[in-house]
Design a protein around this motif. Sequence first.
Motif, mmCIF file in Angstrom:
data_model
loop_
_atom_site.group_PDB
_atom_site.id
_atom_site.type_symbol
_atom_site.label_atom_id
_atom_site.label_comp_id
_atom_site.label_asym_id
_atom_site.label_seq_id
_atom_site.Cartn_x
_atom_site.Cartn_y
_atom_site.Cartn_z
ATOM 1 N N PRO A 157 10.166 1.058 4.152
ATOM 2 C CA PRO A 157 9.674 -0.323 4.004
ATOM 3 C C PRO A 157 8.167 -0.444 4.234
ATOM 4 N N ALA A 158 7.633 0.268 5.229
ATOM 5 C CA ALA A 158 6.209 0.148 5.542
ATOM 6 C C ALA A 158 5.342 0.626 4.387
ATOM 7 N N GLU A 159 5.706 1.770 3.787
ATOM 8 C CA GLU A 159 4.928 2.286 2.660
ATOM 9 C C GLU A 159 5.022 1.350 1.453
ATOM 10 N N ILE A 160 6.208 0.777 1.234
ATOM 11 C CA ILE A 160 6.385 -0.156 0.113
ATOM 12 C C ILE A 160 5.553 -1.419 0.338
ATOM 13 N N VAL A 161 5.546 -1.915 1.570
ATOM 14 C CA VAL A 161 4.726 -3.085 1.887
ATOM 15 C C VAL A 161 3.254 -2.794 1.633
ATOM 16 N N GLY A 162 2.814 -1.576 1.958
ATOM 17 C CA GLY A 162 1.433 -1.193 1.702
ATOM 18 C C GLY A 162 1.073 -1.276 0.231
ATOM 19 N N VAL A 163 1.972 -0.813 -0.624
ATOM 20 C CA VAL A 163 1.721 -0.874 -2.074
ATOM 21 C C VAL A 163 1.725 -2.318 -2.559
ATOM 22 N N VAL A 164 2.623 -3.142 -2.006
ATOM 23 C CA VAL A 164 2.664 -4.564 -2.390
ATOM 24 C C VAL A 164 1.354 -5.256 -2.007
ATOM 25 N N ILE A 165 0.847 -4.943 -0.811
ATOM 26 C CA ILE A 165 -0.434 -5.526 -0.388
ATOM 27 C C ILE A 165 -1.548 -5.067 -1.315
ATOM 28 N N ALA A 166 -1.504 -3.795 -1.704
ATOM 29 C CA ALA A 166 -2.517 -3.280 -2.631
ATOM 30 C C ALA A 166 -2.484 -4.049 -3.946
ATOM 31 N N PHE A 167 -1.285 -4.357 -4.443
ATOM 32 C CA PHE A 167 -1.163 -5.121 -5.683
ATOM 33 C C PHE A 167 -1.737 -6.529 -5.510
ATOM 34 N N ALA A 168 -1.478 -7.143 -4.356
ATOM 35 C CA ALA A 168 -2.012 -8.486 -4.108
ATOM 36 C C ALA A 168 -3.535 -8.466 -4.078
ATOM 37 N N VAL A 621 -16.023 -3.019 -3.843
ATOM 38 C CA VAL A 621 -15.955 -2.086 -2.715
ATOM 39 C C VAL A 621 -15.033 -2.632 -1.630
ATOM 40 N N ALA A 622 -15.131 -3.932 -1.342
ATOM 41 C CA ALA A 622 -14.252 -4.539 -0.338
ATOM 42 C C ALA A 622 -12.789 -4.438 -0.769
ATOM 43 N N ALA A 623 -12.533 -4.723 -2.049
ATOM 44 C CA ALA A 623 -11.159 -4.617 -2.548
ATOM 45 C C ALA A 623 -10.659 -3.185 -2.481
ATOM 46 N N ALA A 624 -11.520 -2.242 -2.854
ATOM 47 C CA ALA A 624 -11.132 -0.830 -2.818
ATOM 48 C C ALA A 624 -10.795 -0.396 -1.397
ATOM 49 N N ALA A 625 -11.600 -0.841 -0.426
ATOM 50 C CA ALA A 625 -11.339 -0.483 0.972
ATOM 51 C C ALA A 625 -10.038 -1.094 1.463
ATOM 52 N N LEU A 626 -9.780 -2.350 1.108
ATOM 53 C CA LEU A 626 -8.537 -2.995 1.520
ATOM 54 C C LEU A 626 -7.323 -2.318 0.891
ATOM 55 N N ILE A 627 -7.474 -1.866 -0.346
ATOM 56 C CA ILE A 627 -6.374 -1.163 -1.014
ATOM 57 C C ILE A 627 -6.092 0.161 -0.304
ATOM 58 N N MET A 628 -7.154 0.914 -0.025
ATOM 59 C CA MET A 628 -6.960 2.181 0.683
ATOM 60 C C MET A 628 -6.343 1.945 2.056
ATOM 61 N N ALA A 629 -6.835 0.920 2.763
ATOM 62 C CA ALA A 629 -6.297 0.621 4.085
ATOM 63 C C ALA A 629 -4.827 0.230 3.996
ATOM 64 N N ALA A 630 -4.455 -0.512 2.950
ATOM 65 C CA ALA A 630 -3.053 -0.907 2.786
ATOM 66 C C ALA A 630 -2.172 0.308 2.530
ATOM 67 N N VAL A 631 -2.648 1.213 1.669
ATOM 68 C CA VAL A 631 -1.868 2.419 1.363
ATOM 69 C C VAL A 631 -1.754 3.310 2.592
ATOM 70 N N PHE A 632 -2.892 3.589 3.237
ATOM 71 C CA PHE A 632 -2.867 4.434 4.433
ATOM 72 C C PHE A 632 -2.106 3.757 5.569
ATOM 73 N N GLY A 633 -2.298 2.434 5.699
ATOM 74 C CA GLY A 633 -1.659 1.711 6.794
ATOM 75 C C GLY A 633 -0.147 1.758 6.737
ATOM 76 N N GLY A 634 0.413 1.855 5.537
ATOM 77 C CA GLY A 634 1.857 1.958 5.435
ATOM 78 C C GLY A 634 2.412 3.197 6.103
ATOM 79 N N PHE A 635 1.584 4.244 6.219
ATOM 80 C CA PHE A 635 2.035 5.503 6.825
ATOM 81 C C PHE A 635 1.923 5.476 8.354
ATOM 82 N N ILE A 636 1.273 4.444 8.907
ATOM 83 C CA ILE A 636 1.168 4.362 10.372
ATOM 84 C C ILE A 636 2.544 4.227 11.002
ATOM 85 N N PHE A 637 3.479 3.594 10.288
ATOM 86 C CA PHE A 637 4.805 3.343 10.849
ATOM 87 C C PHE A 637 5.833 4.374 10.382
ATOM 88 N N ASN A 638 5.328 5.505 9.859
ATOM 89 C CA ASN A 638 6.212 6.629 9.563
ATOM 90 C C ASN A 638 6.693 7.244 10.873
#
Length: 718
Positions: A157-168, A621-638
Amino acid sequence: MVGLWLLLLVVAVGLGTTLNGKLTTEFTVPGIESQQAQDLLRKEFPAAAGGTARVVFEAPSGRQLTSDAAREAIAASLKQAAGVPGVVTVSDPSKSGTLSRDRTIGYADVGFGKPPTDIPQSAKDKLSDALDPARDAGLRVELGGSVSTPATEVGGPAEIVGVVIAFAVLAVALGSLVAAGLPLITALVGVGIGVLGVEFVSRFVEMTNTATILALMIGLAVGIDYALFIVSRHREQLAEPDSDVRDSIARATATAGSAVTFAGITVVVALAALSAAGIPFLTVMGLAAAATVLIAVLVALTLVPATLSFLGERLRPRPGKSRPGRRDRTPGAWGLAWGRTVTRAPVVVLVVSVVGLLALALPARGLRLGLPSNETQPTASTQHKSYELLAKGFGPGFNATLIMVVDGSDVPAAQRQGLVKEVGTALRADRDVATVAPPMATKDGSITVLGVVPKTGPDATATTDLVHRMRDDATRPVDRAGGTAYVAGATAGAIDISAKLSGALPLFIAIIVVLALILLMIAFRSLLVPLKAVLGFLLSIAASLGAVVWVFQYGHLSGLFQVAAAAPVVSFLPVLLIGVLFGLAMDYEVFLVSRMREHFKHTGSAAEAVTHGVARSGRVVAAAALIMAAVFGGFIFNHDPIIKSIGFALTFGVLIDAFVVRMTVVPAVMALLGRYAWALPKWLDRVMPDVDIEGASLPPRPAAETPQGAGTGGGRAV
């Protein structure tokens, strides 16, 4: 082009799912003392090469494991365990004496004839089922050992949420759901080919399970970002009514695509530079991630433009409706406002930012490196529970058991027994040793093994000091006699790997710094811009490591991030963080500063170039950073502690580097430097290649021939 990439994806799926290799959870480094000892043990004691499942039993409150009912239940469970396919040995706590003093906790070792990576999940499941008689009798049963190491899984779920945030974030940044979906789709194609390709290569190269996860994390993040940069530039150009679609696609690829190429190559080189550490598993991790990033670059340069041509006029921004009394918002307005705010008081902004980053970096002074033990597994896992039971029943040092290996092959046979006795006496006299197990020797007595249980746990400083004393003091009698002594075990191996990585860190940092200076000097034809970029990168690294130490080593916010136990930082995380964050930081540097240089070359105004660069690239650049943070952040709860710490480090590092260093410190420094930022000695200017990543040499943009031509892709392409 689309058909070619889909064909590659189908081939990758076929190879990666049917001809994939086996991933390992062990981190081995040839040449270190603990590994030499392990290789010797596998040669002389072949049974030691097999995987071991440690079954831990605990009696209910008020009862003991020595009661008849408990002994019968344990015996029945172990009898069934002996029948599990692959099991070659099973010990009994009542016979081997592996019971705690109060007889409430005990353990049995179930040995397999194959290494842990070769034991199928079906055998592990049957072993767990075989222990049901003990559970039915009211005993608590937990599993530890090398066989029970949980497999690393993604897609929760955490990784999927990260991708959803990236899409938003993509939808907000691009202002279109269609445009937002394109980077996600192309990134998934690229990362699918990359990760499945890595799975196929694991058939021929020994690879840890973290290698594929790292390739997935990096590949997905940069794949989305690189497509975002090109799509964003394309839509920016299409906002002009007379622009031609095909020409806009070509120009977006020539400008943003050139920056993507340069930035991607920087990431690839930085990840490949992990091989400089001289550690095989780290080299494989770096090369696997680098290959995935390279595929992401190729996807951005070929698949993305091809897909843009299919979408045609559907990506052209619709003109906003004017509302009475409301001022129309110009594109990049917030970036322009931010750029002016920073450049209005650059000294104050610079001082506050640098002081804040240094404050975040303070905990990094106490950085300790190690490898995660079962204590760091999720608190609900059987591995964590077995660790706690063993520590409760036999002391905290039981989970840090060390192995003293005495190689007396070159020692006269008559002296070997006395030599081993002398070593055992020296070990028992050490203040930090709890117990020393009776020695076990080969038939000819040439190789002897002594188990040493420390008084402290595997992550304690006292345990590390004990390992060093064992190697310095306890081995002296063996050295004098002409033999060789080694200290091995998982704890000693973690200490050796950490020391090896710590020694390689200065060289790796030097390679990264020199690489950054050279690449950015070529890109921007400047001396001060690369120097500023490197200093900012070092601040980002220091702040990120400080945050990792504060959370994972000191245990702050452990509940929020689901950290099971405070422990030393994963030994290869600093090297990995430096390599990955360097590449990503240079991405943002290139996209932000290239727009500044583009404006400076066209107008000659250094002050306007700074605010123009932030206005044009700040949002992306801000959007790119937020996307990377969303993708990486999903793995924090692995659940895997290694993946968790890597995800946290990269998430924090990307946010700090993008928003504090690139979006704040860089404009402030550029404003202070003025025209000097673009200065370069004439002799150096003559010898350096001219890399036009801004597209300044492109011919003037032609207008669309007809509205129909623009819609169908007609018109001249560059």
